[in-house]
Design an enzyme around this catalytic site. Structure first.
Site: not given
Length: 192
Positions: A25, A72, A132, A168-169
């Site tokens: 299942r 995290k 997360y 930005k990265d």
């Protein structure tokens, strides 16, 4: 219910395998149970949960919060990513080193990253959903980042082809130029 807490080469970073119950299942597993994590010495109070969805080749990172760093607990519920944590703790013998792990909907693995780390991932499947929990709320005023392909860190990203990074990265500095180091202040890690 139980978890297997696998230590990595960097103190405080764990790859966690939950006990999965499955049959024809489907399956069931717990993603977090405070008492069990506390008993393993992983005492966190997660206060926010997040989800992102990305397509193949998206690389997010390497990110951290400067004044409100976050521990995290991350996992993938759809697809597969290669997830990375880079040690930015000033007094750590592994400063500037990284741990990487494949997280997928099939392996159900989780990655526990304490405060004082930069974090990023690349999507290896067509689509991935990444979830997360963090132990402090996100504050855009305290964003930080280091270059995803810093040659001194030497992350071996398992992806061939063109990467999709945010504007930005693409602009984060190398670790040596950023001169970022976390240390203890007021009982918690933050940028010194």
């Amino acid at each position: 219910m139980s978890f297997t807490f696998n230590k990595t080469d960097i103190e405080g970073v764990y790859i966690i395998d939950p006990q999965v119950f499955g049959d024809n299942r489907g399956y069931f597993y717990e993603t977090y149970q405070k008492d069990i994590f506390d008993a393993a010495g992983l005492k966190y109070d997660f206060v926010q949960a997040n989800e992102s969805k990305s397509h193949k080749g998206v690389l997010r990172g390497l990110h951290f919060q400067t004044r409100k760093p976050q521990a995290k607990l991350v996992r993938v519920t759809l697809g597969e990513v290669y997830d990375v944590a880079v040690d930015l703790r000033k007094d750590s013998p592994t400063y500037g080193k990284y741990v990487g792990v494949l997280l997928s909907e099939e392996n159900h693995r989780m990655f526990l990253i304490p405060r004082g780390f930069a974090h990023g991932f690349v999507v290896l499947s067509d689509i991935a959903k990444f979830e997360y929990q963090v132990d402090d709320v996100y504050d855009p005023g305290y964003e930080g980042g280091i270059m995803w392909n810093d040659p001194e860190i030497g992350i071996k990203w398992p992806y061939e082809g063109e990467l999709d990074l945010s504007p930005k990265d693409k602009l984060h500095p190398a670790l040596k130029d950023a001169k970022i180091a976390f240390g203890m202040k007021d009982g918690r890690y933050q940028v010194l």
